[in-house]
Design a protein around this motif. Structure first.
Motif, PDB file in Angstrom:
ATOM      1  N   ASN A  34       0.818  -1.217   0.000  1.00  0.00           N
ATOM      2  CA  ASN A  34       0.000   0.000   0.000  1.00  0.00           C
ATOM      3  C   ASN A  34       0.855   1.272   0.000  1.00  0.00           C
ATOM      4  O   ASN A  34       0.688   2.141   0.841  1.00  0.00           O
ATOM      5  N   TYR A  35       1.752   1.369  -0.950  1.00  0.00           N
ATOM      6  CA  TYR A  35       2.603   2.538  -1.092  1.00  0.00           C
ATOM      7  C   TYR A  35       2.372   3.144  -2.475  1.00  0.00           C
ATOM      8  O   TYR A  35       1.729   2.544  -3.325  1.00  0.00           O
ATOM      9  N   ARG A  36       2.917   4.319  -2.709  1.00  0.00           N
ATOM     10  CA  ARG A  36       2.759   4.967  -4.019  1.00  0.00           C
ATOM     11  C   ARG A  36       3.954   4.710  -4.924  1.00  0.00           C
ATOM     12  O   ARG A  36       3.807   4.253  -6.028  1.00  0.00           O
ATOM     13  N   PHE A  37       5.160   5.059  -4.445  1.00  0.00           N
ATOM     14  CA  PHE A  37       6.337   4.858  -5.288  1.00  0.00           C
ATOM     15  C   PHE A  37       7.607   4.857  -4.442  1.00  0.00           C
ATOM     16  O   PHE A  37       7.609   5.257  -3.279  1.00  0.00           O
ATOM     17  N   LEU A  38       8.680   4.416  -5.053  1.00  0.00           N
ATOM     18  CA  LEU A  38      10.007   4.396  -4.444  1.00  0.00           C
ATOM     19  C   LEU A  38      10.657   5.754  -4.706  1.00  0.00           C
ATOM     20  O   LEU A  38      10.864   6.131  -5.857  1.00  0.00           O
ATOM     21  N   ARG A  39      10.934   6.518  -3.652  1.00  0.00           N
ATOM     22  CA  ARG A  39      11.502   7.870  -3.794  1.00  0.00           C
ATOM     23  C   ARG A  39      12.998   7.844  -4.060  1.00  0.00           C
ATOM     24  O   ARG A  39      13.492   8.578  -4.894  1.00  0.00           O
ATOM     25  N   SER A  40      13.710   7.041  -3.288  1.00  0.00           N
ATOM     26  CA  SER A  40      15.161   6.963  -3.480  1.00  0.00           C
ATOM     27  C   SER A  40      15.669   5.611  -3.013  1.00  0.00           C
ATOM     28  O   SER A  40      15.066   4.966  -2.152  1.00  0.00           O
ATOM     29  N   LEU A  41      16.790   5.213  -3.601  1.00  0.00           N
ATOM     30  CA  LEU A  41      17.374   3.912  -3.306  1.00  0.00           C
ATOM     31  C   LEU A  41      18.886   4.080  -3.222  1.00  0.00           C
ATOM     32  O   LEU A  41      19.537   4.412  -4.213  1.00  0.00           O
ATOM     33  N   ARG A  42      19.398   3.905  -2.014  1.00  0.00           N
ATOM     34  CA  ARG A  42      20.846   3.911  -1.789  1.00  0.00           C
ATOM     35  C   ARG A  42      21.180   2.708  -0.911  1.00  0.00           C
ATOM     36  O   ARG A  42      20.299   2.133  -0.271  1.00  0.00           O
ATOM     37  N   VAL A  48      10.445   5.476   0.722  1.00  0.00           N
ATOM     38  CA  VAL A  48       9.230   5.010   0.056  1.00  0.00           C
ATOM     39  C   VAL A  48       8.128   6.021   0.347  1.00  0.00           C
ATOM     40  O   VAL A  48       7.912   6.403   1.502  1.00  0.00           O
ATOM     41  N   GLN A  49       7.446   6.466  -0.700  1.00  0.00           N
ATOM     42  CA  GLN A  49       6.349   7.414  -0.539  1.00  0.00           C
ATOM     43  C   GLN A  49       5.037   6.658  -0.397  1.00  0.00           C
ATOM     44  O   GLN A  49       4.695   5.844  -1.240  1.00  0.00           O
ATOM     45  N   ARG A  52      -0.050   9.025   2.386  1.00  0.00           N
ATOM     46  CA  ARG A  52      -0.106  10.106   3.375  1.00  0.00           C
ATOM     47  C   ARG A  52       1.146  10.206   4.232  1.00  0.00           C
ATOM     48  O   ARG A  52       1.156  10.886   5.250  1.00  0.00           O
ATOM     49  N   CYS A  53       2.191   9.495   3.854  1.00  0.00           N
ATOM     50  CA  CYS A  53       3.406   9.499   4.654  1.00  0.00           C
ATOM     51  C   CYS A  53       4.625   9.158   3.799  1.00  0.00           C
ATOM     52  O   CYS A  53       4.485   8.758   2.642  1.00  0.00           O
ATOM     53  N   ARG A  54       5.781   9.333   4.391  1.00  0.00           N
ATOM     54  CA  ARG A  54       7.039   8.911   3.773  1.00  0.00           C
ATOM     55  C   ARG A  54       7.734   7.983   4.762  1.00  0.00           C
ATOM     56  O   ARG A  54       7.842   8.299   5.944  1.00  0.00           O
ATOM     57  N   LEU A  55       8.186   6.838   4.273  1.00  0.00           N
ATOM     58  CA  LEU A  55       8.942   5.898   5.083  1.00  0.00           C
ATOM     59  C   LEU A  55      10.408   6.002   4.691  1.00  0.00           C
ATOM     60  O   LEU A  55      10.741   5.992   3.501  1.00  0.00           O
TER      61      LEU A  55
END
Length: 86
Positions: A34-42, A48-49, A52-55
């Motif tokens: 239940n997430y929208r998209f992957l914001r960054s990967l290092r 993870v966006q 209603r939140c950012r993980l």
């Protein structure tokens, strides 16, 4: 059996609230639904966006094992999980 039904109902409520569902298996595996998209990967941080939140997952040797429209699996040494409302 009743406990499984209660867990299933709780999971359905989270999905309806558009909240991410995070399942940790020890310190080395994480599944996010239940997430929208992957914001960054290092290697040491994955963002993870959610709706209603950012993980933010911090750790060592982090990698995304699979990534679908429904769920993703992260592995590596997971040190922390930060939840930020947006």
């Amino acid at each position: 059996m009743e406990r499984n039904m209660q867990e299933w109902r709780c999971r359905e409520e989270l999905l309806l609230m558009e909240a991410p569902v995070v399942t940790l298996t020890g310190q080395y595996q994480m599944r996010i639904e239940n997430y929208r998209f992957l914001r960054s990967l290092r290697e040491n941080e994955i963002q993870v966006q959610g709706k209603r939140c950012r993980l933010t997952i911090a750790g060592e040797c982090l990698m995304v094992d699979y990534y679908t429209g429904e769920a993703m699996k992260i592995s590596g040494r997971i040190c922390s999980l930060h939840y930020q409302e947006v």
